[in-house]
Motif scaffolding. Structure first.
Motif, PDB file in Angstrom:
ATOM      1  N   PHE A 101       0.770  -1.542   0.263  1.00 44.60           N
ATOM      2  CA  PHE A 101      -0.055   0.394   0.068  1.00 44.60           C
ATOM      3  C   PHE A 101       0.778   1.028   0.495  1.00 44.60           C
ATOM      4  CE2 PHE A 101       0.812  -0.767   4.418  1.00 44.60           C
ATOM      5  CZ  PHE A 101       1.492   0.520   5.208  1.00 44.60           C
ATOM      6  N   PHE A 102       1.731   0.887   0.555  1.00 45.44           N
ATOM      7  CA  PHE A 102       2.943   2.342   0.596  1.00 45.44           C
ATOM      8  C   PHE A 102       3.207   3.113  -0.608  1.00 45.44           C
ATOM      9  CE2 PHE A 102       5.067  -1.227   2.077  1.00 45.44           C
ATOM     10  CZ  PHE A 102       6.354  -1.386   1.405  1.00 45.44           C
ATOM     11  N   ASN A 103       4.300   1.482  -1.693  1.00 45.55           N
ATOM     12  CA  ASN A 103       4.176   2.165  -2.939  1.00 45.55           C
ATOM     13  C   ASN A 103       3.395   2.174  -4.149  1.00 45.55           C
ATOM     14  OD1 ASN A 103       5.318   1.736  -5.161  1.00 45.55           O
ATOM     15  ND2 ASN A 103       6.347  -0.032  -5.304  1.00 45.55           N
ATOM     16  N   PRO A 104       3.600   3.667  -4.659  1.00 51.10           N
ATOM     17  CA  PRO A 104       1.892   4.375  -5.193  1.00 51.10           C
ATOM     18  C   PRO A 104       1.871   3.334  -6.879  1.00 51.10           C
ATOM     19  CG  PRO A 104       3.961   5.824  -4.831  1.00 51.10           C
ATOM     20  CD  PRO A 104       4.149   4.755  -4.352  1.00 51.10           C
ATOM     21  N   PHE A 105       3.270   2.814  -6.769  1.00 52.94           N
ATOM     22  CA  PHE A 105       2.735   1.999  -8.305  1.00 52.94           C
ATOM     23  C   PHE A 105       2.267   0.734  -7.984  1.00 52.94           C
ATOM     24  CE2 PHE A 105       7.369   4.249  -8.832  1.00 52.94           C
ATOM     25  CZ  PHE A 105       7.023   4.930 -10.579  1.00 52.94           C
ATOM     26  N   SER A 106       1.801   0.679  -6.639  1.00 52.05           N
ATOM     27  CA  SER A 106       0.797  -0.267  -6.804  1.00 52.05           C
ATOM     28  C   SER A 106      -0.638  -0.109  -6.774  1.00 52.05           C
ATOM     29  CB  SER A 106       0.539  -1.124  -5.408  1.00 52.05           C
ATOM     30  OG  SER A 106       0.734  -0.540  -4.049  1.00 52.05           O
TER      31      SER A 106
END
Length: 166
Positions: A101-106
């Motif tokens: 969830f912390f990764n904007p690419f997800s």
């Protein structure tokens, strides 16, 4: 993920099963006789629930306002999700998205996969019905209905209203 499970449980308790007899030939031709078709007042867009005993859930308002050909197209689209095993794909997307969830690419990856799944099902419907113009009009009609009254329980048909124009 837990919230989604609770929402699905609520939807499955407040539904009205439909007589499948008019659609038996369509379901049997796709080897999907075990699929249940139901109506609900809690949604504004059609959706598929479950994996062991799938349920195609249609909005109560659409069941009376669509022609049989339009209903067949909607059922074919939802059957495509079942045939493609999209419920597994959705589960893994949600699982990895909750871990990353912390990764904007997800977020971007999740949105692109959902769009690709919908487009693949749309292509399958067009290949089955051979009526791309009528199907695109139906999709537009569903999108405008969805945008005008978005319920809290329903999954989004479109995240961006302008996707129909691109």
């Amino acid at each position: 993920m837990l919230r989604g499970y609770v929402q699905v449980t609520q939807l499955t308790t407040n539904l009205t099963k439909v007589n499948k007899e008019p659609w038996d030939a369509l379901l049997a031709s796709n080897n999907m006789s075990h699929v249940t078709i139901a109506l609900s007042n809690d949604i504004t867009v059609p959706m598929t629930l479950g994996w062991w005993e799938p349920i195609i859930l249609l909005p109560m308002t659409l069941s009376t306002s669509l022609s049989p050909i339009e209903l067949k197209s909607i059922l074919l689209h939802e059957l495509a999700h079942i045939i493609r095993n999209d419920y597994f794909v959705q589960f893994f997307i949600e699982f990895f998205h909750s871990m990353l969830f912390f990764n904007p690419f997800s977020y971007l990856f999740k949105k692109e996969l959902q769009l690709a799944r919908e487009m693949a099902c749309d292509e399958w419907v067009v290949s089955q019905t051979e009526q791309p113009v009528e199907y695109s009009k139906l999709l537009y009609q569903l999108a405008t209905i969805h945008v005008t009254n978005v319920p809290s329980v329903s999954m989004k048909l479109l995240d961006n209203q302008n996707e129909l124009l691109t």
